[in-house]
Design a protein around this motif. Structure first.
Motif, PDB file in Angstrom:
ATOM      1  N   ALA A 106      34.098  85.022  85.470  1.00  0.00           N
ATOM      2  CA  ALA A 106      35.117  84.897  84.428  1.00  0.00           C
ATOM      3  C   ALA A 106      34.827  83.710  83.504  1.00  0.00           C
ATOM      4  N   MET A 107      34.209  82.672  84.045  1.00  0.00           N
ATOM      5  CA  MET A 107      33.840  81.505  83.240  1.00  0.00           C
ATOM      6  C   MET A 107      32.522  81.716  82.487  1.00  0.00           C
ATOM      7  N   ARG A 108      31.916  82.865  82.699  1.00  0.00           N
ATOM      8  CA  ARG A 108      30.662  83.258  82.037  1.00  0.00           C
ATOM      9  C   ARG A 108      29.484  82.353  82.385  1.00  0.00           C
ATOM     10  N   VAL A 109      29.460  81.932  83.636  1.00  0.00           N
ATOM     11  CA  VAL A 109      28.345  81.118  84.119  1.00  0.00           C
ATOM     12  C   VAL A 109      27.178  82.052  84.418  1.00  0.00           C
ATOM     13  N   SER A 111      23.741  80.577  84.795  1.00  0.00           N
ATOM     14  CA  SER A 111      22.608  79.835  85.354  1.00  0.00           C
ATOM     15  C   SER A 111      23.156  78.735  86.249  1.00  0.00           C
ATOM     16  N   TYR A 112      22.278  78.209  87.115  1.00  0.00           N
ATOM     17  CA  TYR A 112      22.702  77.219  88.104  1.00  0.00           C
ATOM     18  C   TYR A 112      21.696  76.078  88.158  1.00  0.00           C
ATOM     19  N   PRO A 113      22.177  74.867  88.383  1.00  0.00           N
ATOM     20  CA  PRO A 113      23.578  74.493  88.415  1.00  0.00           C
ATOM     21  C   PRO A 113      24.194  74.579  87.015  1.00  0.00           C
ATOM     22  N   ASN A 114      25.495  74.689  87.000  1.00  0.00           N
ATOM     23  CA  ASN A 114      26.223  74.726  85.745  1.00  0.00           C
ATOM     24  C   ASN A 114      27.537  73.994  85.973  1.00  0.00           C
ATOM     25  N   PHE A 115      27.913  73.183  85.019  1.00  0.00           N
ATOM     26  CA  PHE A 115      29.119  72.373  85.147  1.00  0.00           C
ATOM     27  C   PHE A 115      30.115  72.813  84.090  1.00  0.00           C
ATOM     28  N   VAL A 116      31.195  73.404  84.550  1.00  0.00           N
ATOM     29  CA  VAL A 116      32.246  73.854  83.651  1.00  0.00           C
ATOM     30  C   VAL A 116      33.278  72.742  83.565  1.00  0.00           C
ATOM     31  N   ILE A 117      33.621  72.373  82.345  1.00  0.00           N
ATOM     32  CA  ILE A 117      34.630  71.337  82.131  1.00  0.00           C
ATOM     33  C   ILE A 117      35.907  72.013  81.649  1.00  0.00           C
ATOM     34  N   MET A 118      36.994  71.700  82.337  1.00  0.00           N
ATOM     35  CA  MET A 118      38.307  72.215  81.952  1.00  0.00           C
ATOM     36  C   MET A 118      39.219  71.043  81.626  1.00  0.00           C
ATOM     37  N   ASP A 119      40.169  71.274  80.720  1.00  0.00           N
ATOM     38  CA  ASP A 119      41.160  70.242  80.448  1.00  0.00           C
ATOM     39  C   ASP A 119      42.269  70.325  81.501  1.00  0.00           C
ATOM     40  N   ALA A 121      45.135  71.425  81.257  1.00  0.00           N
ATOM     41  CA  ALA A 121      45.867  72.692  81.178  1.00  0.00           C
ATOM     42  C   ALA A 121      45.049  73.824  81.799  1.00  0.00           C
ATOM     43  N   MET A 122      43.904  73.474  82.349  1.00  0.00           N
ATOM     44  CA  MET A 122      42.983  74.401  83.015  1.00  0.00           C
ATOM     45  C   MET A 122      42.410  75.441  82.051  1.00  0.00           C
ATOM     46  N   GLU A 123      42.112  74.963  80.833  1.00  0.00           N
ATOM     47  CA  GLU A 123      41.423  75.773  79.834  1.00  0.00           C
ATOM     48  C   GLU A 123      39.973  75.299  79.782  1.00  0.00           C
ATOM     49  N   ASN A 124      39.037  76.241  79.727  1.00  0.00           N
ATOM     50  CA  ASN A 124      37.632  75.873  79.630  1.00  0.00           C
ATOM     51  C   ASN A 124      37.367  75.169  78.307  1.00  0.00           C
ATOM     52  N   ILE A 125      36.676  74.049  78.383  1.00  0.00           N
ATOM     53  CA  ILE A 125      36.301  73.308  77.179  1.00  0.00           C
ATOM     54  C   ILE A 125      34.838  73.579  76.847  1.00  0.00           C
ATOM     55  N   THR A 126      33.991  73.418  77.854  1.00  0.00           N
ATOM     56  CA  THR A 126      32.561  73.603  77.625  1.00  0.00           C
ATOM     57  C   THR A 126      31.837  73.761  78.947  1.00  0.00           C
ATOM     58  N   GLN A 127      30.544  74.028  78.856  1.00  0.00           N
ATOM     59  CA  GLN A 127      29.664  74.072  80.023  1.00  0.00           C
ATOM     60  C   GLN A 127      28.504  73.120  79.786  1.00  0.00           C
TER      61      GLN A 127
END
Length: 150
Positions: A106-109, A111-119, A121-127
């Motif tokens: 769902a986060m569209r990851v 490749s690995y490793p990958n670091f998803v940053i959320m604010d 409010a638990m909204e994705n900001i970037t990877q």
């Protein structure tokens, strides 16, 4: 008297070593963070990994054990480990049930490793995809937080 001083010195050395060993990133599960951001808002750093990923293991061994990384991540983020291939571990998020595998998808990851940053409010900001050494990793997190706060 000499015995007492010797025992005190040994005690101090042991406690100092134990404190140094206990210094690590505080990792939470995704569901723990859902509860935490409601009471104490904070950005979220999600380490999306797989068990077979060599670069993920290198991040764990080298980058995530760096004192500067540990201090910065613990102070500024809730850190989450998310196994992109775990379909068994389930949790609820925004009224829907996810496995860790589903959430990574769902986060569209891709490749690995990958670091998803959320604010908070638990909204994705970037990877932030790919392996990163300690100093560049902290630098990218600092830049991200500075840009986000503006």
């Amino acid at each position: 008297m000499k015995k007492m001083v010797g025992i005190l010195v040994i005690g101090l050395l042991v406690s100092t070593q134990l404190k140094a060993q206990a210094q690590e990133i505080t990792w939470y599960s995704f569901e723990e963070v859902i509860d935490k951001v409601e009471t104490t808002p904070k950005m979220i750093l999600i380490d999306v990994y797989t068990d077979w990923c060599g670069w993920c293991k290198k991040m764990d061994k080298e980058t995530f054990t760096d004192k500067e990384v540990i201090a910065y991540v613990n102070e500024n983020f809730y850190a989450v480990k998310l196994n992109a291939e775990d379909s068994k571990k389930k949790f609820e998020f925004r009224g829907r049930e996810y496995s860790e595998e589903d959430m990574a998808r769902a986060m569209r990851v891709q490749s690995y490793p990958n670091f998803v940053i959320m604010d908070a409010a638990m909204e994705n900001i970037t990877q932030l995809p790919g392996y990163r050494e300690a100093k560049p990793f902290v630098s990218s997190l600092v830049a991200l937080l500075e840009n986000f706060k503006q």
